[in-house]
Every structure is written in C-alpha cells, then in structure tokens.
Design an enzyme around this catalytic site. Structure first.
Site, PDB file in Angstrom:
ATOM      1  N   ASN A 109       6.834  -2.965  -6.982  1.00 23.21           N
ATOM      2  CA  ASN A 109       5.800  -2.742  -8.005  1.00 23.21           C
ATOM      3  C   ASN A 109       6.468  -2.034  -9.185  1.00 23.21           C
ATOM      4  O   ASN A 109       6.720  -0.838  -9.124  1.00 23.21           O
ATOM      5  CB  ASN A 109       4.672  -1.886  -7.411  1.00 23.21           C
ATOM      6  CG  ASN A 109       3.619  -1.544  -8.456  1.00 23.21           C
ATOM      7  OD1 ASN A 109       3.607  -2.089  -9.562  1.00 23.21           O
ATOM      8  ND2 ASN A 109       2.734  -0.616  -8.108  1.00 23.21           N
TER       9      ASN A 109
ATOM     10  N   LYS B  73       5.260  -1.319 -11.950  1.00 23.40           N
ATOM     11  CA  LYS B  73       4.332  -0.498 -12.760  1.00 23.40           C
ATOM     12  C   LYS B  73       4.571  -0.792 -14.240  1.00 23.40           C
ATOM     13  O   LYS B  73       4.892  -1.930 -14.595  1.00 23.40           O
ATOM     14  CB  LYS B  73       4.481   0.988 -12.405  1.00 23.40           C
ATOM     15  CG  LYS B  73       4.380   1.221 -10.881  1.00 23.40           C
ATOM     16  CD  LYS B  73       4.284   2.655 -10.471  1.00 23.40           C
ATOM     17  CE  LYS B  73       4.175   2.747  -8.953  1.00 23.40           C
ATOM     18  NZ  LYS B  73       3.996   4.103  -8.460  1.00 23.40           N
TER      19      LYS B  73
ATOM     20  N   HIS C 219      -4.665  -0.023  -6.771  1.00 23.06           N
ATOM     21  CA  HIS C 219      -3.584   0.961  -6.679  1.00 23.06           C
ATOM     22  C   HIS C 219      -4.147   2.342  -7.009  1.00 23.06           C
ATOM     23  O   HIS C 219      -5.036   2.462  -7.852  1.00 23.06           O
ATOM     24  CB  HIS C 219      -2.452   0.590  -7.650  1.00 23.06           C
ATOM     25  CG  HIS C 219      -1.208   1.384  -7.396  1.00 23.06           C
ATOM     26  ND1 HIS C 219      -1.070   2.683  -7.824  1.00 23.06           N
ATOM     27  CD2 HIS C 219      -0.068   1.078  -6.728  1.00 23.06           C
ATOM     28  CE1 HIS C 219       0.112   3.139  -7.422  1.00 23.06           C
ATOM     29  NE2 HIS C 219       0.738   2.184  -6.754  1.00 23.06           N
TER      30      HIS C 219
ATOM     31  N   GLU D  81      -3.095   4.613  -8.768  1.00 27.48           N
ATOM     32  CA  GLU D  81      -3.012   4.953 -10.195  1.00 27.48           C
ATOM     33  C   GLU D  81      -4.168   4.323 -10.962  1.00 27.48           C
ATOM     34  O   GLU D  81      -4.681   4.903 -11.918  1.00 27.48           O
ATOM     35  CB  GLU D  81      -1.646   4.515 -10.761  1.00 27.48           C
ATOM     36  CG  GLU D  81      -0.535   5.416 -10.243  1.00 27.48           C
ATOM     37  CD  GLU D  81       0.807   4.738 -10.060  1.00 27.48           C
ATOM     38  OE1 GLU D  81       1.022   3.646 -10.604  1.00 27.48           O
ATOM     39  OE2 GLU D  81       1.660   5.314  -9.346  1.00 27.48           O
TER      40      GLU D  81
ATOM     41  N   GLU E  54      -0.664   3.719   0.990  1.00 25.98           N
ATOM     42  CA  GLU E  54       0.173   4.535   0.105  1.00 25.98           C
ATOM     43  C   GLU E  54      -0.435   5.937  -0.028  1.00 25.98           C
ATOM     44  O   GLU E  54      -1.368   6.140  -0.816  1.00 25.98           O
ATOM     45  CB  GLU E  54       0.241   3.913  -1.299  1.00 25.98           C
ATOM     46  CG  GLU E  54       0.852   2.540  -1.336  1.00 25.98           C
ATOM     47  CD  GLU E  54       1.415   2.204  -2.715  1.00 25.98           C
ATOM     48  OE1 GLU E  54       2.575   1.801  -2.775  1.00 25.98           O
ATOM     49  OE2 GLU E  54       0.710   2.386  -3.727  1.00 25.98           O
TER      50      GLU E  54
ATOM     51  N   GLY F 195       6.079   8.486  -5.877  1.00 20.43           N
ATOM     52  CA  GLY F 195       6.899   8.965  -6.991  1.00 20.43           C
ATOM     53  C   GLY F 195       7.292  10.430  -6.873  1.00 20.43           C
ATOM     54  O   GLY F 195       7.767  11.032  -7.824  1.00 20.43           O
TER      55      GLY F 195
ATOM     56  N   SER G 213       7.666   6.466  -2.088  1.00 24.30           N
ATOM     57  CA  SER G 213       9.062   6.902  -2.024  1.00 24.30           C
ATOM     58  C   SER G 213       9.897   6.138  -0.991  1.00 24.30           C
ATOM     59  O   SER G 213      10.792   6.706  -0.360  1.00 24.30           O
ATOM     60  CB  SER G 213       9.150   8.420  -1.781  1.00 24.30           C
ATOM     61  OG  SER G 213       8.502   9.129  -2.840  1.00 24.30           O
TER      62      SER G 213
HETATM   63  O1  LIG Z   1       3.095   3.447  -5.858  1.00 30.09           O
HETATM   64  C1  LIG Z   1       4.049   2.946  -5.284  1.00 30.09           C
HETATM   65  C2  LIG Z   1       4.161   1.482  -5.150  1.00 30.09           C
HETATM   66  O2  LIG Z   1       2.974   0.855  -5.511  1.00 30.09           O
HETATM   67  C3  LIG Z   1       5.138   3.776  -4.731  1.00 30.09           C
HETATM   68  O3  LIG Z   1       5.907   4.249  -5.779  1.00 30.09           O
HETATM   69  P1  LIG Z   1       7.320   4.966  -5.453  1.00 30.09           P
HETATM   70  O4  LIG Z   1       8.063   4.017  -4.544  1.00 30.09           O
HETATM   71  O5  LIG Z   1       7.963   5.153  -6.783  1.00 30.09           O
HETATM   72  O6  LIG Z   1       6.967   6.246  -4.745  1.00 30.09           O
END
Ligand SMILES: O=C(CO)COP(=O)(O)O
Length: 252
Positions: free
Chosen positions: A9, A11, A95, A97, A167, A173, A213
């Site tokens: 992803n 983003k 997601h 976010e 997640e 992150g 992560s």
């Molecule tokens: O939100 C994520 C994937 O959708 C995970 O992000 P990270 O792998 O950067 O922690």
C-alpha cells in the site's frame, strides 16, 4: 490451501516516473509461484498506466479507496465502475487512515464492499484497534464489530472471496509490530467470527492479512502463523527490493 497475498500500500507516495519504474522493475522479478499473489495499491492517477505495464505479468494493481455510488455529483470521487474500467483487480476499503481522516464509517465500508463485488473487484477490508482499545481489552470486540459490519448482507461466496487486513492502528508506521502471536490471535478471532456468522466454508477460504510495520525482517514469522495469510505493507513496500523480499516470503 489458502494463497498468501502480499499487498504493498503505497498510500500518498511516489510521483509517476517512480511509480512506473517500480512496476517495471518489480513485475519481471516476481517469484514464479502458485502460492503467492502480489499486489501494488497505487494512487488513482497512476492506475491505468500501471495496469497497462503489468499486462502479461503476475503483478496485480489495486486502488486504495473508491466511492460506493455508481456516478453523480460527488466532486473529487472515483466510482467502482471507473476502477473496473481502469483494469484494477482489487480495492482497499476502510483503511484506518480513511476512517480517521476522511470520516469513513462501518456503514460506508459495507456499502463500498457491496459496490466492489457488484463490479467484480476484490475488496481488501481493513480493520484494527487503537492502542487505547487494546489496553482496555477491547481488541476482539472492536474488530468483531468492524468485520461483521463490513460483510453484512454479502453472499457466502462473496465473504469467502473478501480479503480482510487486520491492521492494529498502533502498529502502523510506528515501527511497533504486533508480536506474531498477538497478530495471529486476532486473525484467528476474525476467522471464528466469520465461521459463526457466515459459514465454516467461508471462514476456511477467507484470506486474512496482517498489516503494521511488516518488513523483510519480521515477515517470515508473521506468515508462519496459522491464520495469517499475507501482509498489507506500507513503508516497506516503497522499495522494489524489500517488496520483492516480502513476496518471496509468501512463496514458502
Ligand atoms: O497501513 C499499513 C498498510 O496499509 C501499514 O503501514 P506500515 O507498513 O508503514 O506500518
């Protein structure tokens, strides 16, 4: 046997030239294996071009979001039929976010999941708890509520084809990965929720990813767990080498 599904992803990262270079480099180097599926979830702008680039390869291209309506006065939005028309195969829905910054709710997630199936797109539905919820022992109940809401009203075979990405928000992150046991415990719970509310068959077929992560150094241990069938990866999917290492881990 369920396949492993490794999805990067991106983003809101990469300019067009970098996106194209990534796909050109990665698509030709994917491991030849029936056991793993590799997906890149790219920004909307690049989707048609990346789909064209991946024709004849095993790399799949996904969107990171969509609207649930077919068309109309929704300035700035992208419809499910536009995505289908672009040639993508998967779409990330809900997601954390998007739930946090763009007012995505369990209700809109459910509408989007239905819209995805109506357009033959595979939804990758994200669920997960905050740190506060984990500390208050609410992880399983919260994730259960999100999963049940997301799949409400789907046919059994649609649930079986859904991908759920667990997640934990506190692990995204942050460099803090859930231990593989913690991650697996919740993924097992998700499978039990589907078994109880839909069917054993759907639960058995459902692909459940872990995200938060994930990197080459921890992916083997995560994928070795009984109920983790893949990974949804942010940061470590931005570089071709680490993305390929993650996909390679899925072949084992
Ligand atoms: O939100 C994520 C994937 O959708 C995970 O992000 P990270 O792998 O950067 O922690």
């Amino acid at each position: 046997m369920r396949k492993k599904v490794i999805a990067g992803n991106w983003k809101m990262n990469k300019l067009a030239a970098d996106a194209k270079q990534f796909v050109a480099d990665a698509a030709g180097k994917l491991p030849k294996s029936e056991n793993v599926e590799a997906i890149v979830c790219a920004p909307f702008l690049y989707l048609p071009e990346l789909v064209k680039q991946t024709e004849g390869t095993d790399l799949k291209i996904a969107a990171q979001n969509m609207h649930y309506e077919e068309n109309g006065a929704f300035t700035g939005e992208i419809s499910p039929s536009m995505l289908k028309d672009s040639g993508v195969t998967h779409v990330v829905i809900g997601h954390s976010e998007r739930r946090q910054y763009f007012a995505e709710t369990d209700e809109t997630v459910n509408k989007k999941v239905h819209a995805a199936f109506a357009h033959e797109l595979t939804p990758i539905v994200c669920v997960g708890e905050t740190l506060e919820q984990r500390e208050a022992n609410e992880t399983n109940s919260h994730v259960e509520k999100q999963v049940r809401a997301a799949i409400a009203g789907l046919a059994e075979d649609q649930v079986a084809e859904t991908i759920i990405a667990y997640e934990p928000i506190w692990a995204i992150g942050t460099g803090k990965t859930a231990t593989s046991e913690q991650a697996n415990e919740v993924c097992t719970h998700i499978r039990q929720v589907v078994a109880k509310n839909v069917s054993e068959k759907a639960a058995e077929q459902l692909v459940i990813q872990y995200g938060g992560s994930v990197k080459p150094a921890n992916v083997d241990e995560l994928l070795a767990q009984s109920d983790i069938d893949g990974a949804l990866v942010g940061g470590a999917s931005l570089e071709v080498d680490s993305f390929l290492q993650l996909v390679e881990a899925g072949t084992k």
